[in-house]
Design an enzyme around this catalytic site. Structure first.
Site, short mmCIF file in Angstrom:
data_model
loop_
_atom_site.label_atom_id
_atom_site.label_comp_id
_atom_site.label_asym_id
_atom_site.label_seq_id
_atom_site.Cartn_x
_atom_site.Cartn_y
_atom_site.Cartn_z
N GLU A 89 0.63 -1.24 0.00
CA GLU A 89 0.21 0.09 -0.04
C GLU A 89 0.90 1.26 0.05
OE1 GLU A 89 -2.80 -0.40 3.19
OE2 GLU A 89 -3.50 -2.28 2.53
N ASN A 131 2.03 -5.37 -3.12
CA ASN A 131 0.84 -5.51 -2.80
C ASN A 131 -0.05 -4.16 -2.46
OD1 ASN A 131 -1.37 -7.75 -2.18
ND2 ASN A 131 -0.98 -6.92 0.18
N HIS A 168 -10.41 -5.94 -1.92
CA HIS A 168 -11.41 -5.94 -0.80
C HIS A 168 -12.61 -5.13 -1.63
CE1 HIS A 168 -9.05 -6.85 2.39
NE2 HIS A 168 -8.19 -6.29 1.95
N GLU A 196 -6.23 -10.70 -0.55
CA GLU A 196 -6.94 -10.53 0.48
C GLU A 196 -8.45 -10.46 -0.04
OE1 GLU A 196 -5.46 -7.05 2.42
OE2 GLU A 196 -3.37 -7.62 2.02
N ASP A 198 -12.22 -10.27 -0.04
CA ASP A 198 -13.52 -10.26 0.55
C ASP A 198 -14.65 -9.11 0.03
OD1 ASP A 198 -12.72 -7.86 1.60
OD2 ASP A 198 -12.33 -8.60 3.72
#
Ligand code: G3I
Length: 262
Positions: A89, A131, A168, A196, A198
């Site tokens: 990030e 990432n 996400h 990741e 979701d």
């Protein structure tokens, strides 16, 4: 398997030079004893970064602290972690630029390159990944910023092996350009992964689209969900995962299984 918090800087090096691998080791041992691959998350990130690092204002000090953290952590997990999120990030939301604090402010633009070079020296066999989140939409400025960085690294021989797309998502699931984004990055000569995943409300369509986007790109080498049961999720109130609070499989679980080919 990815440790949700246990391999982050605040846990691993809470004070300068004092390393605490206990919590991460528990996860590494559990993964090893079940034959599961372990992703290292994460070495250089502005969040969950202890105050003693955040307050460093001298470039030489921060450079040596960053490189030591990478070197010691990767040495400890050498042979156990197959891929590291070396930098997490680093790009600002809605922008092609790096996020300011603290690495960018003190070390300038070169800090990401330095982190990847240090990582390669520390563990020559682990895959080195960048990432980030909100880089799934090909038309987003942040996606273009990361893409330019990876293209530049590949053209100059800076070591980078993979890009993690966190995934996400809101209830609409991935943006329609997600597969294009994955294949454009892959064409630069890096592996891509969903790291990741979701999705708010765990809609079957959203999960199916995310899995299909990866399955359709040959260099998409992994899909990881960010948690198992909804109740343990960082966004529990959105019930975004494949299992409910009692560990029961949700419709999204069966949608993913089917998109993976049954
Ligand atoms: O362990 C302490 C506990 O002792 C204390 O009582 C409690 C009170 O606040 O906090 C606990 O620490 C929390 C930690 O999760 C463990 O539960 C932190 O406050 C909390 O901030 C931390 O949140 C994590 C978050 O990263 C921090 O940025 C989430 O669990 C974790 O899922 C989330 O993961 C990030 C990825 O690393 C990077 N991408 C985005 C993703 C979601 O935000």
């Amino acid at each position: 398997v990815t440790a949700e918090n246990e391999m982050k800087w605040d846990t691993v090096e809470p004070s300068r030079g004092n390393f605490n691998f206990g919590p991460g080791d528990q996860i590494a041992n559990q993964a090893a004893s079940h034959g599961q691959k372990l992703r290292g998350h994460t070495l250089v990130w502005h969040s969950q970064l202890p105050g003693w690092v955040q307050s460093i204002s001298d470039a030489n000090t921060l450079r040596s602290v960053m490189n030591n953290h990478i070197t010691q952590t990767m040495a400890h997990y050498r042979g156990k972690v197959y891929a590291w999120d070396v930098v997490n990030e680093a790009f600002a939301d809605g922008s092609t630029q790096h996020r300011p604090p603290v690495f960018q402010n003190v070390l300038g633009n070169g800090f990401i390159e330095e982190a990847f070079r240090t990582a390669r020296s520390a563990d020559g066999s682990a895959k080195l990944c960048y990432n980030d989140y909100n880089i799934e939409d090909w038309n987003a400025a942040k996606t273009q910023g990361v893409y330019s960085m990876v293209r530049d690294f590949k053209s100059r021989g800076v070591p980078i092996d993979c890009v993690g797309f966190q995934g996400h998502f809101g209830s609409g699931g991935p943006p329609s350009s997600f597969q294009t984004t994955l294949s454009n990055f892959a064409a630069l000569g890096v592996d891509v992964q969903i790291t990741e995943l979701d999705i708010a409300g765990a809609p079957t369509t959203g999960y199916t689209n995310a899995v299909r986007a990866c399955m359709n790109v040959s260099r998409c080498t992994g899909i990881t969900v960010w948690g198992v049961r909804d109740t343990d999720s960082w966004r529990a109130s959105s019930t975004p995962l494949l299992f409910d609070g009692n560990g029961n499989k949700k419709p999204a679980y069966f949608a993913v299984l089917s998109a993976l080919g049954g």
